[in-house]
Design a protein around this motif. Sequence first.
Motif, PDB file in Angstrom:
ATOM      1  N   UNK A  40      -3.142   8.491   9.122  1.00 63.95           N
ATOM      2  CA  UNK A  40      -2.463   8.263   7.833  1.00 63.95           C
ATOM      3  C   UNK A  40      -1.090   7.616   8.014  1.00 63.95           C
ATOM      4  N   UNK A  41      -0.752   6.700   7.117  1.00 66.51           N
ATOM      5  CA  UNK A  41       0.626   6.200   7.045  1.00 66.51           C
ATOM      6  C   UNK A  41       1.118   6.344   5.608  1.00 66.51           C
ATOM      7  N   UNK A  84      -0.492  -2.808  -0.540  1.00 68.28           N
ATOM      8  CA  UNK A  84      -0.203  -1.893   0.564  1.00 68.28           C
ATOM      9  C   UNK A  84       0.032  -2.528   1.925  1.00 68.28           C
ATOM     10  N   UNK A  85      -0.328  -3.798   2.094  1.00 66.73           N
ATOM     11  CA  UNK A  85      -0.323  -4.377   3.442  1.00 66.73           C
ATOM     12  C   UNK A  85       1.081  -4.650   3.986  1.00 66.73           C
ATOM     13  N   UNK A  86       1.883  -5.395   3.201  1.00 61.75           N
ATOM     14  CA  UNK A  86       3.207  -5.778   3.689  1.00 61.75           C
ATOM     15  C   UNK A  86       4.061  -4.559   4.077  1.00 61.75           C
ATOM     16  N   UNK A  87       4.045  -3.451   3.305  1.00 62.40           N
ATOM     17  CA  UNK A  87       4.836  -2.288   3.728  1.00 62.40           C
ATOM     18  C   UNK A  87       4.376  -1.716   5.071  1.00 62.40           C
ATOM     19  N   UNK A  88       3.055  -1.712   5.307  1.00 60.30           N
ATOM     20  CA  UNK A  88       2.554  -1.170   6.580  1.00 60.30           C
ATOM     21  C   UNK A  88       3.028  -2.063   7.731  1.00 60.30           C
ATOM     22  N   UNK A  89       2.977  -3.381   7.510  1.00 61.39           N
ATOM     23  CA  UNK A  89       3.400  -4.302   8.561  1.00 61.39           C
ATOM     24  C   UNK A  89       4.910  -4.173   8.782  1.00 61.39           C
ATOM     25  N   UNK A  90       5.655  -4.009   7.700  1.00 59.94           N
ATOM     26  CA  UNK A  90       7.111  -3.789   7.829  1.00 59.94           C
ATOM     27  C   UNK A  90       7.372  -2.531   8.670  1.00 59.94           C
ATOM     28  N   UNK A 106      -3.301   5.848   1.029  1.00 59.81           N
ATOM     29  CA  UNK A 106      -3.644   6.021  -0.384  1.00 59.81           C
ATOM     30  C   UNK A 106      -2.341   5.751  -1.118  1.00 59.81           C
ATOM     31  N   UNK A 107      -2.321   4.751  -1.967  1.00 64.19           N
ATOM     32  CA  UNK A 107      -1.037   4.386  -2.565  1.00 64.19           C
ATOM     33  C   UNK A 107      -1.165   3.820  -3.977  1.00 64.19           C
ATOM     34  N   UNK A 108      -0.170   4.088  -4.818  1.00 64.94           N
ATOM     35  CA  UNK A 108      -0.126   3.363  -6.088  1.00 64.94           C
ATOM     36  C   UNK A 108       0.340   1.930  -5.816  1.00 64.94           C
ATOM     37  N   UNK A 109      -0.067   0.988  -6.639  1.00 61.98           N
ATOM     38  CA  UNK A 109       0.402  -0.398  -6.518  1.00 61.98           C
ATOM     39  C   UNK A 109       0.751  -0.870  -7.923  1.00 61.98           C
ATOM     40  N   UNK A 110       1.822  -1.677  -8.019  1.00 64.96           N
ATOM     41  CA  UNK A 110       2.364  -2.042  -9.331  1.00 64.96           C
ATOM     42  C   UNK A 110       2.315  -3.549  -9.530  1.00 64.96           C
ATOM     43  N   UNK A 111       1.650  -3.961 -10.596  1.00 68.13           N
ATOM     44  CA  UNK A 111       1.585  -5.398 -10.897  1.00 68.13           C
ATOM     45  C   UNK A 111       1.710  -5.568 -12.404  1.00 68.13           C
TER      46      UNK A 111
END
Length: 423
Positions: A40-41, A84-90, A106-111
């Motif tokens: 998990x991250x 979710x991808x860019x934060x994990x790579x950051x 598992x994450x909320x995403x806002x658009x």
Amino acid sequence: MSEAFQAPVGTHDVLGAEAAQWEGIIGTFAELAYRYGFSLIVTPVFEDVGVFNRGIGEKSEVAQKEMYVFEDRGGRTYALRPEGTAPVVRAFVQHNPTIPYKAWYFTPAFRYERPQKGRYRQHHQLGVEVLGSEDPAIDVEVIALLHDYFTSVGLKKFRVLINSMGHDECRTAYVDTLREYLGSRVAQLCEEHQKVWDQNTLRLLDCKKTECVQVTNDGPQLPDHLCEGCKSHFGSVRAGLGALDIDFELAPRLVRGFDYYTRTTFEFVSDALDSAQNAIGGGGRYDKLAEQLGGSLTPGIGFGSGIERLVLALEAEGISEPLIQRTPQVFVVDTTESDVATELCHELRQAGIATVRAFDHRSMKAQMKVADKSGARLALLVGPQELAAGQITIRDLRSEEKVEQAVVARREVLAEVISRLGK
Ligand code: HAM
């Protein structure tokens, strides 16, 4: 009375039966991710806006138009994560974990999208990312995991679309060829793309309007313009999927909505949903993203899958049973105002039995009504008589014809409950 507020437009609350469904959906994913070697991250829900808006190349619609960007009281500019991808790579670049680094989330995403069924301003994704390997076997593993997941939650009507976008050089050469081809056909494109066809040329392949579909279908196709290395990588991915008996369709127009993709891209679509919102998961490689976020050149691949879309797909396929049961096993009804209910609940819960009770000294009738509704298998009744005799009445709430009940000594309750639940 004060004003009653509603959840913001394009968002929704999840509770009751839907929440039970979500618990199963998330729990099943966590279990499967563990089986595939992911850990998990959790990263912050907001990031420096630069994490998502990297200022190079073609911009995704999401980064251009849909992000929730705000300035905090310290004058820093942040964005709520649109994905979710860019934060994990950051986080990968920041912490430099051992590679291959395999994370699930598992994450909320806002658009800021136009809300409609299956399209929200806050949606929720389950996803994985792998950093540090360009082996096509990892592409196969990631696609197989999502395939395995959708199958294990019971979906049948879904298809897997795959494509390769090549690496920077072959893609850039392809975009030039495509631009040249489109140059003499601008008038045949949809209204929007007549204006921007030469800026975000690749995005045209994503356009669902008949005009654009027709023109680009007849034009040069991305997979035909891959270099030898990318061709061979894509070939190995397809062979690997074939070895696992995972059916897939080649989708040369599948370029996906973010600017970071390289090589393999894929999407899982549900045939039980409307075509505008039928993507139940998608992802691909992003071999340059770590570098763009200040790290060393580190290949990566992953996917995100929208929970709301999955719930719709399950519903559309008539799968209503939650994946895990969340009804209580025992309901304690107590009209004595003593501590017996408190003690009974504690004892049963310590023994691993899901137990609930009523509060606020409600009548026997009112408590029984709640007990019946709760879905519990057994009710334990404590009235003045039981209290005086040191006994408990056990009632089977699921026996349909007659009320089946027995009176047992207080100290024998646990054994009796275990024995009845076992039957
Ligand atoms: P995405 O395709 O934008 O990819 O989103 C992933 C999934 O989230 C979609 O397939 C869909 O199920 C769901 N989804 C997206 N937008 C909405 C919305 N507005 N309302 C409801 N559901 C939505 C990504 O986000 C990439 N980060 C995936 C990825 C991971 N690529 C590599 N690694």
